[in-house]
Design a protein around this motif. Sequence first.
Motif, PDB file in Angstrom:
ATOM      1  N   GLY A 133       0.804  -1.213   0.000  1.00 46.48           N
ATOM      2  CA  GLY A 133       0.000   0.000   0.000  1.00 46.48           C
ATOM      3  C   GLY A 133       0.832   1.255   0.000  1.00 46.48           C
ATOM      4  N   HIS A 134       2.130   1.107   0.307  1.00 47.75           N
ATOM      5  CA  HIS A 134       3.064   2.243   0.298  1.00 47.75           C
ATOM      6  C   HIS A 134       4.330   1.829  -0.467  1.00 47.75           C
ATOM      7  N   GLU A 135       4.101   1.263  -1.659  1.00 44.12           N
ATOM      8  CA  GLU A 135       5.226   0.746  -2.436  1.00 44.12           C
ATOM      9  C   GLU A 135       6.201   1.824  -2.872  1.00 44.12           C
ATOM     10  N   ASP A 136       5.797   3.094  -2.781  1.00 44.89           N
ATOM     11  CA  ASP A 136       6.704   4.164  -3.176  1.00 44.89           C
ATOM     12  C   ASP A 136       7.740   4.460  -2.103  1.00 44.89           C
ATOM     13  N   LEU A 137       7.565   3.873  -0.919  1.00 44.81           N
ATOM     14  CA  LEU A 137       8.508   4.087   0.179  1.00 44.81           C
ATOM     15  C   LEU A 137       9.341   2.826   0.388  1.00 44.81           C
ATOM     16  N   HIS A 138      10.418   2.726  -0.402  1.00 44.99           N
ATOM     17  CA  HIS A 138      11.297   1.563  -0.314  1.00 44.99           C
ATOM     18  C   HIS A 138      12.285   1.738   0.836  1.00 44.99           C
ATOM     19  N   SER A 139      12.718   0.607   1.347  1.00 41.06           N
ATOM     20  CA  SER A 139      13.823   0.633   2.299  1.00 41.06           C
ATOM     21  C   SER A 139      15.130   0.780   1.528  1.00 41.06           C
ATOM     22  N   ALA A 140      16.191   1.002   2.263  1.00 44.97           N
ATOM     23  CA  ALA A 140      17.523   0.996   1.646  1.00 44.97           C
ATOM     24  C   ALA A 140      17.848  -0.432   1.205  1.00 44.97           C
ATOM     25  N   GLU A 141      18.672  -0.565   0.142  1.00 44.53           N
ATOM     26  CA  GLU A 141      19.027  -1.894  -0.362  1.00 44.53           C
ATOM     27  C   GLU A 141      20.096  -2.536   0.516  1.00 44.53           C
ATOM     28  N   GLU A 142      19.953  -3.846   0.661  1.00 46.23           N
ATOM     29  CA  GLU A 142      20.929  -4.634   1.394  1.00 46.23           C
ATOM     30  C   GLU A 142      21.414  -5.749   0.458  1.00 46.23           C
ATOM     31  N   THR A 143      22.721  -5.980   0.428  1.00 43.29           N
ATOM     32  CA  THR A 143      23.295  -6.964  -0.495  1.00 43.29           C
ATOM     33  C   THR A 143      23.421  -8.321   0.176  1.00 43.29           C
ATOM     34  N   LEU A 144      22.928  -9.345  -0.529  1.00 43.82           N
ATOM     35  CA  LEU A 144      23.084 -10.725  -0.089  1.00 43.82           C
ATOM     36  C   LEU A 144      24.242 -11.341  -0.867  1.00 43.82           C
ATOM     37  N   THR A 145      25.266 -11.807  -0.164  1.00 42.13           N
ATOM     38  CA  THR A 145      26.443 -12.413  -0.779  1.00 42.13           C
ATOM     39  C   THR A 145      26.406 -13.916  -0.558  1.00 42.13           C
ATOM     40  N   VAL A 146      26.532 -14.656  -1.661  1.00 36.92           N
ATOM     41  CA  VAL A 146      26.526 -16.112  -1.601  1.00 36.92           C
ATOM     42  C   VAL A 146      27.863 -16.602  -2.128  1.00 36.92           C
ATOM     43  N   THR A 147      28.564 -17.341  -1.326  1.00 40.00           N
ATOM     44  CA  THR A 147      29.848 -17.906  -1.748  1.00 40.00           C
ATOM     45  C   THR A 147      29.634 -19.345  -2.205  1.00 40.00           C
ATOM     46  N   TYR A 148      30.482 -19.778  -3.168  1.00 37.14           N
ATOM     47  CA  TYR A 148      30.363 -21.136  -3.704  1.00 37.14           C
ATOM     48  C   TYR A 148      31.672 -21.544  -4.354  1.00 37.14           C
ATOM     49  N   GLY A 149      31.846 -22.845  -4.487  1.00 39.12           N
ATOM     50  CA  GLY A 149      33.034 -23.387  -5.113  1.00 39.12           C
ATOM     51  C   GLY A 149      32.977 -23.267  -6.630  1.00 39.12           C
ATOM     52  N   PRO A 150      34.049 -23.661  -7.325  1.00 40.55           N
ATOM     53  CA  PRO A 150      34.102 -23.549  -8.787  1.00 40.55           C
ATOM     54  C   PRO A 150      32.944 -24.275  -9.468  1.00 40.55           C
ATOM     55  N   LYS A 151      32.399 -23.624 -10.511  1.00 40.29           N
ATOM     56  CA  LYS A 151      31.323 -24.190 -11.332  1.00 40.29           C
ATOM     57  C   LYS A 151      31.679 -24.012 -12.801  1.00 40.29           C
ATOM     58  N   ASN A 152      31.063 -24.845 -13.628  1.00 38.65           N
ATOM     59  CA  ASN A 152      31.199 -24.708 -15.092  1.00 38.65           C
ATOM     60  C   ASN A 152      32.668 -24.601 -15.517  1.00 38.65           C
ATOM     61  N   THR A 153      33.507 -25.450 -14.973  1.00 43.89           N
ATOM     62  CA  THR A 153      34.922 -25.451 -15.320  1.00 43.89           C
ATOM     63  C   THR A 153      35.122 -26.090 -16.688  1.00 43.89           C
ATOM     64  N   SER A 154      35.850 -25.404 -17.559  1.00 47.93           N
ATOM     65  CA  SER A 154      36.044 -25.898 -18.931  1.00 47.93           C
ATOM     66  C   SER A 154      37.420 -25.511 -19.440  1.00 47.93           C
ATOM     67  N   VAL A 155      37.850 -26.187 -20.530  1.00 49.15           N
ATOM     68  CA  VAL A 155      39.157 -25.951 -21.147  1.00 49.15           C
ATOM     69  C   VAL A 155      38.956 -25.552 -22.606  1.00 49.15           C
ATOM     70  N   SER A 156      39.679 -24.536 -23.044  1.00 50.61           N
ATOM     71  CA  SER A 156      39.694 -24.133 -24.457  1.00 50.61           C
ATOM     72  C   SER A 156      41.127 -24.225 -24.971  1.00 50.61           C
ATOM     73  N   VAL A 157      41.274 -24.418 -26.303  1.00 53.70           N
ATOM     74  CA  VAL A 157      42.601 -24.596 -26.903  1.00 53.70           C
ATOM     75  C   VAL A 157      42.769 -23.620 -28.063  1.00 53.70           C
ATOM     76  N   SER A 158      43.991 -23.133 -28.225  1.00 53.44           N
ATOM     77  CA  SER A 158      44.327 -22.227 -29.331  1.00 53.44           C
ATOM     78  C   SER A 158      45.727 -22.569 -29.840  1.00 53.44           C
ATOM     79  N   PRO A 159      45.881 -22.825 -31.152  1.00 54.67           N
ATOM     80  CA  PRO A 159      44.833 -22.925 -32.163  1.00 54.67           C
ATOM     81  C   PRO A 159      44.047 -24.220 -31.999  1.00 54.67           C
ATOM     82  N   SER A 160      42.836 -24.230 -32.559  1.00 54.20           N
ATOM     83  CA  SER A 160      41.983 -25.395 -32.450  1.00 54.20           C
ATOM     84  C   SER A 160      42.274 -26.371 -33.594  1.00 54.20           C
ATOM     85  N   GLY A 161      41.753 -27.567 -33.466  1.00 48.04           N
ATOM     86  CA  GLY A 161      41.931 -28.570 -34.514  1.00 48.04           C
ATOM     87  C   GLY A 161      43.226 -29.332 -34.351  1.00 48.04           C
ATOM     88  N   GLU A 162      43.690 -29.914 -35.464  1.00 46.56           N
ATOM     89  CA  GLU A 162      44.899 -30.737 -35.450  1.00 46.56           C
ATOM     90  C   GLU A 162      46.138 -29.864 -35.326  1.00 46.56           C
TER      91      GLU A 162
END
Length: 340
Positions: free
Chosen positions: A110-139
């Motif tokens: 009913g008073h959506e125009d009166l926001h509180s100050a923002e607070e940051t939620l920090t989430v820590t986590y281990g490595p994800k989506n680990t991948s290897v790329s090569v240059s030049p590619s192919g043979e």
Amino acid sequence: MQSDSTLRITDLREEDSAEYKIRFRTDQTTWEPTFPGTTLTVTGLQVKVTPATVTEGQKVTLTCSTTCTLGNNPTYVWYKNGHVTNQSTSLFLNPVSSEDAGRYSCAVEGHEDLHSAEETLTVTYGPKNTSVSVSPSGEIVEGSSVTLTCSSDANPPVDKYTWYKKNVTSPKASGQSYNITNIISEDRGEYYCEAQNGRGSMNSTALMIIVAGKPTSFVTAAVGSIVVVLVLILCLSGFMWFRKKASKSTSDTRDTSENVQGDSSPVYDNISGMAMTSTAAQTESTDNQDYVHYASVHFSGSKNQEVPLYSTVQLPQPQIQDEDVQYAAVKFSRPSAATR
């Protein structure tokens, strides 16, 4: 005389917090109360995160609080990074994930125009989506260089990268990039990296490196020979084309010269495809006599037409093509008297 006085404050702000007193003044006197004034405290909504920093997989609670009395069980509207995400008294995240990290604020329904100050939620986590790329590619050609690069999503960021070759126990290198110079056939195989931070570690999928041998000298020589043969064929084809075109041009010139010949004296001419020879030499070989021809030449404007003219023509040997026959174009000037 008795009267009332009222102070109304609209669009209340936190800076309106203060102690308020009333002072009464007339033409004859001024009165100010000696008792304390009325204290007004203005406060906004506030988001509390418990705990403030959380590891992925744990639970976290976000509450919207205020020192003001808002009635029984008010409903709050929750915002994440400026967008509405939920409506509830408190926000529970169990289990929390890396996607839940962000900036949170709340407002009273009913008073959506009166926001509180923002607070940051920090989430820590281990490595994800680990991948290897090569240059030049192919043979990869033997003797060249190749660079492998490891990438991973982690919070806090990855602080250690280790490189391994499949079926080899000891690590090959460390660091986010692994450079193999002057690669040889023994370097072929599957490579992977391990990414680590304070919350855990993760291995990438293996990447296959294929090493091709250098071209042998025999192959190089064969390729060079083919190129030389092709160039010779092109040159010979061009030479034959120009030669044929030049022969055709000479024939056309001869025809034109014969058409423009005028009256002149009889002329004897002995034409040979190779060198001038005597009649005795031409009769030495029976085979050569087969190629001797005679032609009778008449000049339309000659005054001595009663004497026939002959020209001995000896053709070249059979193995020489028609294009090699030499022709002579003779232009006659008109003399004052006929000669032989």
